[in-house]
Design an enzyme around this catalytic site. Structure first.
Site, PDB file in Angstrom:
ATOM      1  CG  HIS A 423      70.381 -21.973  10.305  1.00  0.00           C
ATOM      2  ND1 HIS A 423      71.055 -21.323  11.299  1.00  0.00           N
ATOM      3  CD2 HIS A 423      71.295 -22.774   9.697  1.00  0.00           C
ATOM      4  CE1 HIS A 423      72.322 -21.711  11.304  1.00  0.00           C
ATOM      5  NE2 HIS A 423      72.487 -22.608  10.343  1.00  0.00           N
ATOM      6  CB  CYS A 472      67.849 -16.920  14.916  1.00  0.00           C
ATOM      7  SG  CYS A 472      69.360 -17.531  15.664  1.00  0.00           S
TER       8      CYS A 472
END
Length: 832
Positions: A423, A472
Site C-alpha cells: 500500500h 498506488c
C-alpha cells in the site's frame, strides 16, 4: 514395499506412511486361527441351521465323527446324547450344541472349514471365508497443469459390495467416496500424495499411493501457452523449458524443466551430450558457477509410455560472451580497469538492492502479489550480480531499520536499487510507503517517505539510484501535511519507475492461487536485457500499454535524471577490495547465513535429518525427514515445535506434508521431497537464538503404547535475524515527513517507541560509517533531518474535523468474460 505389502508408486513422507484409520473398524470376518467359541452368535446359528437341515450322512453326527478323528476334539457319548436331546426344546439345535462343545475343546475356524469341505457343505463355507477385497485398478501418479480436468481412479472387487474413501496424505477428503476422485479445475494447492481406502462389510484395503504434481500456469513457457487448448491429461509434454543464461563466476545457475503427463514424468539432465550423475529432478542447480560449468544443457524427460528432450540451453560464464582482440599491453591491463573509458562501459563498484513486500496489513486490506513479485525480482537481480536483501511484512520501525542497513551497504560508485510493493500514496509529489502496522487512517508520520531515502542515498555518492515503486499514488485526504524537503543534489543518476501514474491505482493479477503485480508481470520479462535502465523501462511501459487488462487502469510512469548509459547489467568493477567493501560484503553475507543441515540421533536408533532453506531474507523453511528407522520400530512420527514466541507461529500451519500447505508456493520445487515442512516468517523479530524442539513418537512391534523422545535444537540467529533489526542502530533516520518544531518527534504508534535510545549491537557495522551518533538522548539527531516545515501550523487544504470509521475501498474491479484475470486494488485510501 508399503506397510500393506504393495509397491509404492511414489513414497509419501515417512510420518504419514501408516494408512489412515478405517472408519469401518476392525474386520468382522473370523480369523483363521480363532476358536469356534469366538464366532458371533448369528454366524453359529446360520451354520447350525444348515447342519440341522442336511440330508442323512452329512449332518451334525457325521461332523462329530470327523472331529473325533482328531483326538483332542473327540466327544464322549454323554456329549453326543446332550446334543440329541436339544431337539426336544422349542428352539433347540443339536448342531448348535455340537459347535459350542467343539469350540470348548479348541476347534478352530480352519478345522471346521476342513470338516465342512469334506461333508460338501459348500453353501456355508463363504460364511467362514468371505471373498476378500481385491483392488484391480490403482490410482496412477501424474503431473498436470493448473486449470486442467484431472481424475484419479481406483477400482476394486469384493463381496457383497465395495465402498471407497479417498485421502490426501492422512486427511480424509470430503465427498471423496466414489471410485473416481475428480478435479474439475485442479489448483497448485491440490498437489500432494493421495491414497484410496476400499472396504466391504467385513474388511478394508488401501490402494497404492498416487502423487499428483501440479505445475503453475505462471511458470509455463510462452511457446507452450499457445497450445494449451488441446492439452492432454495423459500425454507427456514439456511445459517449462530451460533457458539460456549469461552468468559471472560465483553466481548461481538454476535451470528448470517441467513436464506434465501420466504416468509421472522422470528427469535426466545432460551437459554437452553427457548425462549428469544424480541430476534427476525438475531443476538443475549449481550454487557457485565457474568456467567449467559453461556449456550446453538439456533435459531428457520420460515415463513408461513416452519420452521427450527439452530445448537446449546455452550457459555462458564470464564478463562477456563476445571474443575480443587485444594487444599484450591491453591484456596486462585487464585486471586493473581503473576507469570506465578503458572499457567504454560504466562500471559499478558494487550492486545492492533492498526489496520490501508488505502484504499482511493489520488494519487494511491484505495483498497477495508482493510475495511473488519480491521473490521473482530477487532471483533476477541475483543473476545481475546484485546483493539482494528481500523482506516481507515489515512494521514502520522495521522498515526504518531495514533502510538503515541498506544505507550501510552503499558507498561511492555503488548501484543502489529500492523496490517496494504494498500500500502507498503520494501527496504533493512525495511518495509514501505504508508499513503493515499503519493505523487506520494513516498519515505521513506513520509511513516512510521515498524522497527522504533518496536524499540519504545521495550522501553515499552512489553511482546509480533506482527506485521501483509498485504501489498506488492516489492522494491521501487524511494527510494534509506538506513537508518542505531540502533540495536534492544534482547527481544525474536517479531513476524512478512508478507502477502507475500520479493519482492512479496499482493492481495485481490473481491467477491459480498466486498473484503478480501488473508492473512486475511485464518488468520481469525484460529486466535481464543489457540496455540503459530508462530504455528498458520505456519498453516495459510499451508492453503494458499493449495489454488490454491495463488499458485505462494502469500505466507505467518513468522519471529520470540519468545522463549516462547506465544499466542494471553493468559489470562490477574488479578492483581490489577496500575496507569499506569488505565490511559491506560481510554485512550482506551475515543477513543470508542459513543454519547448517544436521542429523539428530535418538536413543531408540531413529535418525532425523533437519534441513533449512531461505525463501526471503526474513523467511526460512525447516524441513524434517526420518532417514533411518530400526526394523523393530513399526511406526515413527517426527515434528518440530516450541518455537520462540517472537515468531508467532501457528501450529496448525507447521509440520505439513507439502511446502504449499505452509504457505510457501515459491521454493517447493527446490526443496527435497518426502519431508515435513515448517515456514518461519518475520525472522527480523527474533530477539534471541532460534531454539526449538524436535519431537519423536514411535511404536515398537508387538506393543500398543507409543514412546516419545525430544531433543532441543539451537541454530543461532538465521538470515536477517543476525542483524538485530529490532534494536535499530541507535538513531531513527528521518524517513518520515518532519513535524512541527513544537511537536513531539515520536508518533503515537507503538512502533516508534524507544526509537530515540541507543542500543549497542555487536552485529551492526554502523560505527564503520558513522563514528559520531549525535546526542543519544535526543529523539532525532539534527544531522539526520533533511526536510523542514512551514512555521507554526501545517498547511491544510481541509478544515479540521473529526474522522469517523475509515472506509475500505479495496473492491475488485469488475471484469468481463473476456478478461480471465481478476484485479485487486492495492489502494488503501478512500473517501467515506
Amino acid at each position: 514395499m508399503s506397510l500393506w505389502g504393495q509397491p509404492l508408486q511414489a513414497s509419501p513422507p515417512l510420518a504419514v506412511r501408516q494408512p489412515p484409520t478405517a472408519s469401518s473398524g476392525p474386520s468382522t470376518s473370523p480369523p483363521a486361527g480363532a476358536t469356534l467359541n469366538r464366532l458371533p452368535e448369528p454366524l453359529l446359528r446360520r451354520l447350525s441351521e444348515s447342519l440341522d437341515r442336511a440330508p442323512e450322512g452329512r449332518g451334525w453326527r457325521q461332523l462329530a465323527e470327523l472331529a473325533g478323528s482328531r483326538g483332542r476334539l473327540r466327544l464322549s457319548g454323554l456329549d453326543l446324547e446332550q446334543c440329541s436331546l436339544k431337539v426336544l426344546e422349542p428352539e433347540g439345535s443339536p448342531s448348535l450344541c455340537l459347535l459350542k462343545l467343539m469350540g470348548e475343546k479348541g476347534c478352530t475356524v480352519t478345522e471346521l472349514s476342513d470338516f465342512l469341505q469334506a461333508l460338501e457343505h459348500t453353501e456355508v463355507l463363504p460364511l467362514l471365508n468371505p471373498p476378500g477385497l481385491k483392488i484391480t485398478v490403482n490410482p496412477e501418479s501424474k503431473a498436470v497443469l493448473a486449470g486442467q480436468f484431472v481424475k484419479l481412479c481406483c477400482r476394486a472387487t469384493g463381496h457383497p459390495f465395495v465402498q471407497y474413501q479417498w485421502f490426501k496424505m492422512n486427511k480424509e477428503i470430503p465427498y471423496g467416496n466414489s471410485s473416481e476422485l475428480v478435479f474439475n479445475t485442479v489448483h497448485v494447492k491440490d498437489a500432494g500424495f493421495y491414497v484410496c481406502r476400499v472396504n466391504n462389510s467385513s474388511t478394508f484395503e488401501f490402494s497404492q499411493w498416487s502423487q499428483l504434481d501440479v505445475c503453475d500456469v505462471a511458470e509455463v513457457t510462452d511457446s507452450f501457452q499457445g497450445s494449451m487448448d488441446g492439452i492432454s491429461e495423459s500425454r507427456l509434454q514439456i511445459c517449462v523449458e530451460p533457458r539460456s543464461q549469461r552468468l559471472v563466476p560465483g553466481s548461481m545457475l538454476l535451470l528448470q524443466c517441467v513436464a506434465i503427463g501420466s504416468p509421472m514424468p522422470h528427469y535426466q539432465w545432460f551437459k554437452d551430450e553427457s548425462p549428469l550423475t544424480h541430476e534427476t529432478k525438475k531443476h538443475y542447480t549449481v550454487p557457485y558457477v565457474d568456467i567449467e560449468h559453461e556449456g550446453t544443457y538439456w533435459c531428457h524427460v520420460y515415463n513408461d509410455r513416452d519420452s521427450q528432450d527439452s530445448k537446449k540451453a546455452e550457459v555462458t560464464i564470464g564478463r562477456t560472451d563476445e571474443a575480443v582482440e587485444c594487444t599484450e599491453d591491453e591484456l596486462n591491463n585487464l585486471g586493473h580497469p581503473d576507469n570506465k573509458e578503458q572499457t567504454g562501459q560504466p562500471l559499478a563498484k558494487d550492486k545492492v538492492a533492498l526489496l520490501i513486500g508488505n502484504m499482511s496489513y493489520w488494519e487494511h486490506p491484505k495483498l497477495k502479489a508482493p510475495l511473488v513479485d519480491v521473490y521473482e525480482l530477487t532471483n533476477l537481480l541475483r543473476q545481475l550480480d546484485f546483493k539482494v536483501v528481500s523482506l516481507l511484512d515489515l512494521t514502520e520501525y522495521e522498515m526504518c531499520n531495514a533502510v538503515d542497513e541498506f544505507l550501510l551497504l552503499l558507498d561511492k560508485g555503488v548501484y543502489g536499487l529500492l523496490y517496494y510493493a504494498g500500500h502507498g500514496y503520494e501527496n504533493f509529489g512525495n511518495s509514501f510507503m505504508v508499513p503493515v502496522d499503519a493505523p487506520n487512517p494513516y498519515r505521513s508520520e506513520n509511513c516512510l517517505c521515498v524522497q527522504n531515502i533518496l536524499k540519504l542515498m545521495q550522501e553515499k555518492e552512489t553511482g546509480l539510484n533506482v527506485f521501483l515503486l509498485d504501489m498506488c499514488r492516489k492522494r491521501n485526504d487524511y494527510d494534509d501535511t506538506i513537508p518542505i524537503l531540502d533540495a536534492l543534489k544534482v547527481t544525474a543518476n536517479i531513476v524512478f519507475g512508478y507502477a502507475t501514474c500520479q493519482g492512479a491505482e496499482a493492481f495485481e493479477i490473481q491467477h491459480s492461487g498466486l498473484a503478480n503485480g501488473i508492473f512486475m508481470k511485464f518488468l520481469k520479462d525484460r529486466l535481464l536485457e543489457d540496455k540503459k535502465i530508462t530504455v528498458l523501462l520505456d519498453e516495459v511501459a510499451e508492453d503494458m500499454g499493449k495489454c488490454h487488462l491495463t488499458k485505462g487502469r494502469q500505466a507505467l510512469e518513468i522519471r529520470s535524471s540519468l545522463s549516462e548509459k547506465r544499466a542494471l547489467t553493468d559489470p562490477v568493477q574488479g578492483a581490489p577490495c577496500s575496507a569499506e567493501a569488505l565490511v559491506r560484503n560481510l554485512q550482506w553475507a551475515k543477513a543470508h547465513e542459513l543454519p547448517e543441515s544436521m542429523c539428530l540421533k535418538f536413543q531408540c536408533g531413529v535418525h532425523i535429518q533437519l534441513g533449512f532453506a531461505a525463501e526471503f531474507s526474513n523467511v526460512m523453511i525447516i524441513y524434517t525427514s526420518i532417514v533411518h528407522k530400526p526394523p523393530e520400530i513399526i511406526m515413527c512420527d517426527a515434528y518440530v515445535t516450541d518455537f520462540p514466541l517472537d515468531l508467532d507461529i501457528d501450529p496448525k500451519h507447521a509440520n505439513k506434508g507439502t511446502p504449499e500447505e505452509t504457505g510457501s508456493y515459491l521454493v517447493s520445487k527446490d526443496l527435497p521431497k518426502h519431508c515435513l515442512y515448517t515456514r518461519l516468517s518475520s525472522l527480523q523479530k527474533l530477539k534471541e537464538h532460534l531454539i526449538f524442539t524436535v519431537c519423536l513418537s514411535y511404536q515398537y512391534s508387538g506393543l500398543e503404547d507409543t514412546v516419545e523422545e525430544k531433543q532441543e535444537v539451537n541454530v543461532g540467529k538465521p538470515l536477517i535475524a543476525k542483524l538485530d533489526m529490532h534494536r535499530g542502530l541507535g538513531r531513527k533516520t528521518c524517513f518520515q515527513a518532519c513535524r512541527m518544531p513544537d511537536e513531539p518527534y515520536h508518533s503515537s504508534t507503538s512502533t516508534s517507541a524507544g526509537a530515540g535510545h541507543f542500543h549497542s549491537s555487536q552485529d551492526s557495522f554502523h560505527d564503520v560509517y558513522h563514528s559520531h551518533l549525535g546526542n543519544a538522548d535526543s529523539g532525532m539527531p539534527p544531522d539526520r533531518c533533511h526536510c523542514s516545515r512551514t512555521p507554526h501550523t501545517f498547511i491544510s487544504n481541509y478544515p479540521p474535523h473529526h474522522y469517523c470509521q475509515f472506509g475500505r475501498s479495496n473492491v475488485p474491479v469488475e471484469t468481463t468474460d473476456e478478461m480471465p484475470f481478476s484485479f485487486s486494488d492495492r489502494l488503501m485510501i478512500s473517501e467515506n
